[in-house]
Design a protein around this motif. Structure first.
Motif, PDB file in Angstrom:
ATOM      1  N   THR A   2     -14.769   1.741 -11.952  1.00  0.00           N
ATOM      2  CA  THR A   2     -14.714   1.334 -13.352  1.00  0.00           C
ATOM      3  C   THR A   2     -13.379   0.664 -13.666  1.00  0.00           C
ATOM      4  OG1 THR A   2     -15.897   3.380 -13.753  1.00  0.00           O
ATOM      5  CG2 THR A   2     -15.161   2.179 -15.690  1.00  0.00           C
ATOM      6  N   VAL A   3     -13.460  -0.558 -14.117  1.00  0.00           N
ATOM      7  CA  VAL A   3     -12.236  -1.230 -14.576  1.00  0.00           C
ATOM      8  C   VAL A   3     -11.867  -0.634 -15.929  1.00  0.00           C
ATOM      9  CG1 VAL A   3     -11.240  -3.418 -15.328  1.00  0.00           C
ATOM     10  CG2 VAL A   3     -12.701  -3.344 -13.298  1.00  0.00           C
ATOM     11  N   MET A   4     -10.645  -0.132 -16.040  1.00  0.00           N
ATOM     12  CA  MET A   4     -10.226   0.539 -17.280  1.00  0.00           C
ATOM     13  C   MET A   4      -9.466  -0.392 -18.214  1.00  0.00           C
ATOM     14  SD  MET A   4     -11.553   3.444 -16.923  1.00  0.00           S
ATOM     15  CE  MET A   4     -10.868   4.263 -18.349  1.00  0.00           C
ATOM     16  N   ILE A   5      -8.725  -1.326 -17.596  1.00  0.00           N
ATOM     17  CA  ILE A   5      -7.973  -2.279 -18.426  1.00  0.00           C
ATOM     18  C   ILE A   5      -7.873  -3.580 -17.647  1.00  0.00           C
ATOM     19  CG2 ILE A   5      -5.721  -1.395 -17.559  1.00  0.00           C
ATOM     20  CD1 ILE A   5      -4.625  -2.007 -20.447  1.00  0.00           C
ATOM     21  N   HIS A   6      -8.104  -4.693 -18.322  1.00  0.00           N
ATOM     22  CA  HIS A   6      -7.912  -5.971 -17.638  1.00  0.00           C
ATOM     23  C   HIS A   6      -7.523  -7.075 -18.601  1.00  0.00           C
ATOM     24  CE1 HIS A   6     -12.146  -7.692 -18.245  1.00  0.00           C
ATOM     25  NE2 HIS A   6     -12.235  -6.493 -18.723  1.00  0.00           N
ATOM     26  N   SER A   7      -6.836  -8.049 -18.033  1.00  0.00           N
ATOM     27  CA  SER A   7      -6.455  -9.206 -18.842  1.00  0.00           C
ATOM     28  C   SER A   7      -7.166 -10.422 -18.284  1.00  0.00           C
ATOM     29  CB  SER A   7      -4.943  -9.423 -18.816  1.00  0.00           C
ATOM     30  OG  SER A   7      -4.528  -9.901 -17.556  1.00  0.00           O
ATOM     31  N   GLU A   8      -7.437 -11.372 -19.164  1.00  0.00           N
ATOM     32  CA  GLU A   8      -8.069 -12.631 -18.763  1.00  0.00           C
ATOM     33  C   GLU A   8      -7.214 -13.783 -19.264  1.00  0.00           C
ATOM     34  OE1 GLU A   8     -12.702 -11.063 -19.174  1.00  0.00           O
ATOM     35  OE2 GLU A   8     -11.899 -12.468 -20.648  1.00  0.00           O
ATOM     36  N   GLY A   9      -6.731 -14.584 -18.327  1.00  0.00           N
ATOM     37  CA  GLY A   9      -5.963 -15.778 -18.697  1.00  0.00           C
ATOM     38  C   GLY A   9      -4.802 -15.508 -19.637  1.00  0.00           C
ATOM     39  N   LEU A  10      -4.107 -14.416 -19.358  1.00  0.00           N
ATOM     40  CA  LEU A  10      -3.052 -13.993 -20.280  1.00  0.00           C
ATOM     41  C   LEU A  10      -1.793 -14.852 -20.120  1.00  0.00           C
ATOM     42  CD1 LEU A  10      -2.828 -11.538 -22.290  1.00  0.00           C
ATOM     43  CD2 LEU A  10      -1.438 -10.475 -20.536  1.00  0.00           C
ATOM     44  N   SER A  11      -1.393 -15.485 -21.199  1.00  0.00           N
ATOM     45  CA  SER A  11      -0.166 -16.285 -21.190  1.00  0.00           C
ATOM     46  C   SER A  11       0.737 -15.828 -22.314  1.00  0.00           C
ATOM     47  CB  SER A  11      -0.489 -17.769 -21.373  1.00  0.00           C
ATOM     48  OG  SER A  11      -1.286 -18.228 -20.298  1.00  0.00           O
ATOM     49  N   LYS A  12       2.036 -15.885 -22.029  1.00  0.00           N
ATOM     50  CA  LYS A  12       3.000 -15.552 -23.074  1.00  0.00           C
ATOM     51  C   LYS A  12       4.182 -16.510 -22.974  1.00  0.00           C
ATOM     52  CE  LYS A  12       4.930 -13.167 -26.387  1.00  0.00           C
ATOM     53  NZ  LYS A  12       4.388 -13.276 -27.751  1.00  0.00           N
ATOM     54  N   THR A  13       4.396 -17.231 -24.021  1.00  0.00           N
ATOM     55  CA  THR A  13       5.561 -18.102 -24.120  1.00  0.00           C
ATOM     56  C   THR A  13       6.376 -17.635 -25.306  1.00  0.00           C
ATOM     57  OG1 THR A  13       4.384 -19.983 -23.162  1.00  0.00           O
ATOM     58  CG2 THR A  13       6.321 -20.495 -24.492  1.00  0.00           C
TER      59      THR A  13
END
Ligand SMILES: Nc1ncnc2c1ncn2[C@@H]1O[C@H](COP(=O)(O)OP(=O)(O)OP(=O)(O)O)[C@@H](O)[C@H]1O
Ligand SMILES: [Mg+2]
Length: 232
Positions: A2-13
């Protein structure tokens, strides 16, 4: 699994408004995932964005693009767009973040600070305090300090109170930013044990561990972040 936490295409500028509006791209399309029962170590040089990624996973930072999905109460919540009340609820039940520094609450006794996450979620006060006492004992906080507010505690003591609070209520997703940074060897070993116990109980653990020995003992795999190029 079970995936509990995931990010998709996460960008931070980051935009540095007080420095001529310069922009600093730190995360660029990060796809991250952690499953139940595994410990993933975020890895990369200083400044590569490990803490920033972790803050995005906890919804402390709002990403520039992409989203973060957290398993909560049988569904997936996009915490990048959830309303504040929902974020509080997700954090209370499903997601903990142990930072290196305790956010000191004035005049609240150490034992109550540690017991609070349990009491907030319905554990009777007495058993919450018993569990808090067990953790403080394991982390070698002298009993004489339990009824005091931790404002005047040493850095290592405050860090251990913070760890006790983070582990008091076992939550299914655990984020740890350098949990052993200012600890002696015995306490470091205790924190390693706590992490391994959480992992064995099925938690998804995401950590930043500068200490290679700690990393080697707790992490199932590394998730690498590479240094970003200097901003234009
Ligand atoms: N709130 C912020 N505002 C502006 N810039 C930030 C902010 N937070 C982080 N940064 C910048 O983002 C970059 C990555 O920082 P971050 O703290 O995520 O790195 P790190 O990988 O955790 O480093 P370390 O190993 O030294 O803790 C740094 O260049 C930092 O200056
Ligand atoms: Mg960091």
């Amino acid at each position: 699994m079970t995936v509990m936490i995931h990010s998709e295409g996460l960008s931070k500028t980051f935009t540095l408004h007080n420095q001529g509006g310069k922009s600093l791209p730190v995360l660029n399309g990060v796809d991250f995932a952690a499953e139940a029962g595994e410990c993933v170590a975020l890895h990369g040089p200083s400044g590569s964005g490990k803490s920033s990624l972790m803050r995005c996973l906890y919804a402390n930072y709002k990403p520039t693009a992409g989203r973060v999905l957290v398993r909560h109460d049988g569904t997936e919540v996009d915490i990048t767009n959830a309303h504040p009340g929902r974020i509080v609820e997700v954090r209370r039940h499903s997601l903990t973040f142990v930072t290196q520094f305790l956010r000191v609450i004035p005049r609240v006794a150490t034992l109550d600070i540690v017991a609070e996450p349990l009491i907030q979620t319905g554990t009777p006060e007495e058993s919450a305090r018993t569990r808090a006492a067990e953790l403080l004992e394991r982390l070698r906080i002298p009993q004489a300090l339990w009824e005091l507010a931790p404002a005047t505690f040493s850095g290592g003591e405050q860090q251990r109170v913070n760890i006790a609070r983070g582990f008091a209520l076992p939550r299914p997703i655990l984020l740890l930013d350098e949990p052993t940074a200012s600890l002696d060897e015995a306490n470091r070993d205790t924190v390693i044990e706590l992490i391994l116990e959480a992992r064995a109980a099925g938690a998804a653990v995401v950590g930043i561990f500068h200490d290679a020995e700690v990393r080697g003992r707790v992490a199932d795999r590394l998730f690498s972040l590479s240094a970003q190029k200097a901003a234009a």
